[in-house]
Design an enzyme around this catalytic site. Structure first.
Site, PDB file in Angstrom:
ATOM      1  N   ASP A 153       0.843  -1.431   0.191  1.00 52.56           N
ATOM      2  CA  ASP A 153      -0.105  -0.076  -0.061  1.00 52.56           C
ATOM      3  C   ASP A 153       0.841   1.175   0.146  1.00 52.56           C
ATOM      4  OD1 ASP A 153      -2.555   1.380   0.057  1.00 52.56           O
ATOM      5  OD2 ASP A 153      -2.616   1.490   2.089  1.00 52.56           O
ATOM      6  N   GLY A 154       0.157   2.490  -0.724  1.00 48.92           N
ATOM      7  CA  GLY A 154       0.836   3.791  -0.599  1.00 48.92           C
ATOM      8  C   GLY A 154       1.550   3.998  -1.774  1.00 48.92           C
ATOM      9  N   GLY A 156      -0.165   5.390  -4.409  1.00 46.19           N
ATOM     10  CA  GLY A 156      -0.679   6.672  -4.791  1.00 46.19           C
ATOM     11  C   GLY A 156       0.025   7.965  -3.854  1.00 46.19           C
ATOM     12  N   TRP A 179       2.598   7.796  -2.556  1.00 51.77           N
ATOM     13  CA  TRP A 179       4.294   8.218  -3.009  1.00 51.77           C
ATOM     14  C   TRP A 179       4.482   8.875  -4.152  1.00 51.77           C
ATOM     15  CZ3 TRP A 179       6.937   7.019  -7.351  1.00 51.77           C
ATOM     16  CH2 TRP A 179       8.453   6.965  -7.207  1.00 51.77           C
ATOM     17  N   ARG A 237      -1.176   9.234 -10.026  1.00 48.36           N
ATOM     18  CA  ARG A 237      -0.935   7.889  -9.105  1.00 48.36           C
ATOM     19  C   ARG A 237      -0.583   6.575 -10.006  1.00 48.36           C
ATOM     20  NH1 ARG A 237      -4.115   7.495  -4.729  1.00 48.36           N
ATOM     21  NH2 ARG A 237      -4.441   5.382  -5.173  1.00 48.36           N
ATOM     22  N   HIS A 289       2.047   3.463  -9.215  1.00 47.34           N
ATOM     23  CA  HIS A 289       2.125   1.835  -9.286  1.00 47.34           C
ATOM     24  C   HIS A 289       3.296   1.468 -10.149  1.00 47.34           C
ATOM     25  CE1 HIS A 289      -1.675   2.195  -7.566  1.00 47.34           C
ATOM     26  NE2 HIS A 289      -2.154   2.851  -8.556  1.00 47.34           N
ATOM     27  N   THR A 303     -11.192  -6.637  -4.605  1.00 45.70           N
ATOM     28  CA  THR A 303     -12.321  -6.807  -5.272  1.00 45.70           C
ATOM     29  C   THR A 303     -12.945  -5.345  -4.882  1.00 45.70           C
ATOM     30  OG1 THR A 303     -13.022  -7.581  -3.058  1.00 45.70           O
ATOM     31  CG2 THR A 303     -13.031  -9.237  -4.914  1.00 45.70           C
ATOM     32  N   LEU A 348      10.035 -21.016  -4.958  1.00 46.13           N
ATOM     33  CA  LEU A 348       8.924 -20.190  -4.156  1.00 46.13           C
ATOM     34  C   LEU A 348       7.570 -20.180  -4.724  1.00 46.13           C
ATOM     35  CD1 LEU A 348       8.433 -17.624  -2.161  1.00 46.13           C
ATOM     36  CD2 LEU A 348       8.934 -16.210  -3.922  1.00 46.13           C
ATOM     37  N   ARG A 383       2.296  -4.769   6.179  1.00 45.72           N
ATOM     38  CA  ARG A 383       1.751  -3.852   5.303  1.00 45.72           C
ATOM     39  C   ARG A 383       2.438  -2.370   5.418  1.00 45.72           C
ATOM     40  NH1 ARG A 383      -4.796  -2.250   4.672  1.00 45.72           N
ATOM     41  NH2 ARG A 383      -4.328  -0.312   3.417  1.00 45.72           N
TER      42      ARG A 383
HETATM   43  C1  IPE Z   1      -5.187  -2.576  -0.067  1.00 48.52           C
HETATM   44  O1  IPE Z   1      -5.021  -1.364   0.012  1.00 48.52           O
HETATM   45  C2  IPE Z   1      -5.281  -3.462  -1.468  1.00 48.52           C
HETATM   46  C3  IPE Z   1      -3.957  -3.484  -2.201  1.00 48.52           C
HETATM   47  C4  IPE Z   1      -2.829  -3.141  -1.700  1.00 48.52           C
HETATM   48  C5  IPE Z   1      -4.076  -4.224  -3.415  1.00 48.52           C
HETATM   49  P1  IPE Z   1      -6.223  -0.201  -0.392  1.00 48.52           P
HETATM   50  O2  IPE Z   1      -5.453   0.971  -0.561  1.00 48.52           O
HETATM   51  O3  IPE Z   1      -7.108  -0.681  -1.242  1.00 48.52           O
HETATM   52  O4  IPE Z   1      -6.995  -0.314   1.112  1.00 48.52           O
HETATM   53  P2  IPE Z   1      -7.432   0.570   1.749  1.00 48.52           P
HETATM   54  O5  IPE Z   1      -8.664   1.178   1.231  1.00 48.52           O
HETATM   55  O6  IPE Z   1      -6.477   1.758   2.357  1.00 48.52           O
HETATM   56  O7  IPE Z   1      -8.419  -0.240   3.338  1.00 48.52           O
HETATM   57  C1  IPE Z   2      -1.784   0.334  -3.507  1.00 44.57           C
HETATM   58  O1  IPE Z   2      -1.390   1.590  -3.395  1.00 44.57           O
HETATM   59  C2  IPE Z   2      -1.791  -0.360  -4.557  1.00 44.57           C
HETATM   60  C3  IPE Z   2      -3.245  -0.772  -4.901  1.00 44.57           C
HETATM   61  C4  IPE Z   2      -4.388  -0.699  -4.218  1.00 44.57           C
HETATM   62  C5  IPE Z   2      -3.485  -1.246  -6.304  1.00 44.57           C
HETATM   63  P1  IPE Z   2      -2.747   2.464  -3.380  1.00 44.57           P
HETATM   64  O2  IPE Z   2      -3.356   3.020  -4.712  1.00 44.57           O
HETATM   65  O3  IPE Z   2      -3.655   2.245  -2.419  1.00 44.57           O
HETATM   66  O4  IPE Z   2      -1.806   3.886  -2.740  1.00 44.57           O
HETATM   67  P2  IPE Z   2      -2.560   4.983  -1.595  1.00 44.57           P
HETATM   68  O5  IPE Z   2      -2.890   3.986  -0.433  1.00 44.57           O
HETATM   69  O6  IPE Z   2      -3.654   5.545  -2.221  1.00 44.57           O
HETATM   70  O7  IPE Z   2      -1.250   5.702  -1.409  1.00 44.57           O
HETATM   71 MG    MG Z   3      -4.274   2.290  -0.458  1.00 44.50          MG
END
Ligand code: IPE
Ligand code: IPE
Ligand code: MG
Length: 259
Positions: A36-37, A39, A41, A49, A53, A82, A147, A204
């Protein structure tokens, strides 16, 4: 090594900014990542965004290599939930393109590294081109013995449990098994991770402290580590730091502490 000395070793290593991989018997058998993160970043850098990715896939490349090299049995990564379909159309499209490109460009190295790929999630929801790339990745790595890499795409922990329940219901309806035969092992066999150990360590990134519908069944006794860094900044050094933290944890599984 006693947990106390492991902790002092951890502090010393943090001071020097240096971590080494713990001994093999201290490693998790199954490690999982909520990546996560991406976007945020990108936003910090004034980038779209989708650039986050893209940077995230670079971090992933290094991590898969390391996890495979240190001999961990299973690795699960959350790539698309989902619930992520509810993002703006443009971001979903960019993610789909990136996922296909990732598989096309990485598959040869993954095969060479003896990685076995499982896609966790409903593949029918993906456009034809993506679906073909995903099915091929599973086909081409199915005989590999290294793996086990589980990639969660269009994945939800609740949906996975519902799917497993349905599989068992079908077996009961066809007479292959009886309702009384349903136990935890039978349900585990209905999960995408059938035959693999439960999750030992779930990491996470991105600063939020929640599970977000990931591996609800397999993570029942997982150790949790929440990292402040955004996923594109997660690297081998961070992984070794987290593996040392994991090695210092006292896992009790409901029992009292060993004296
Ligand atoms: C969890 O991240 C899903 C993935 C990393 C693919 P999200 O950004 O979708 O989760 P929430 O909305 O912060 O819970
Ligand atoms: C996780 O990063 C990747 C996916 C959910 C696909 P995010 O896109 O959720 O990034 P943030 O959490 O918005 O920074
Ligand atoms: Mg996120």
């Amino acid at each position: 090594m006693k947990p106390a000395s492991l902790i002092s070793k951890l502090f010393a290593a943090k001071g020097k900014g240096e971590f080494t991989c713990p001994e093999k018997d201290k490693l998790p058998r199954h490690i999982a990542f909520i990546m996560d993160g991406n976007g945020r970043w990108a936003k910090r850098r004034g980038l779209p965004r989708s650039a986050g990715h893209a940077a995230g896939t670079e971090a992933l490349r290094e991590l898969i290599r390391t996890v495979s090299d240190i001999g961990i049995e299973s690795m699960s990564i959350y790539a698309f939930s989902t619930e992520n379909w509810n993002r703006p159309e443009e971001e979903v499209q960019a993610l789909m393109k990136l996922i296909t490109r990732y598989f096309v460009s990485e598959i040869d190295e993954l095969i060479e590294k003896n990685v076995h790929i499982t896609i966790m999630g409903e593949l029918d929801a993906f456009p034809e081109e993506q679906k073909t790339a995903l099915v091929q990745a599973m086909e081409r790595t199915k005989a590999n013995t290294g793996l086990k890499l589980n990639i969660a795409l269009n994945y939800g922990g609740r949906a996975e449990i519902v799917r497993a329940a349905r599989l068992l219901a079908e077996k009961c309806a066809s007479g292959e098994m009886k309702p009384g035969d349903i136990d935890m092992d039978a349900l585990s066999e209905g999960m995408y991770t059938a035959g693999q150990p439960d999750v030992d360590l779930l990491i996470r990134t991105g600063g939020d402290e929640r599970i977000s519908n990931f591996l609800l069944w397999q993570g029942w006794y997982a150790e949790l580590i929440f990292e402040k860094v955004f996923w594109p900044d997660y690297n081998k050094q961070k992984l070794f730091e987290d593996l040392n933290i994991y090695a210092s944890r006292d896992r009790r599984f409901g029992r009292v502490k060993a004296q």
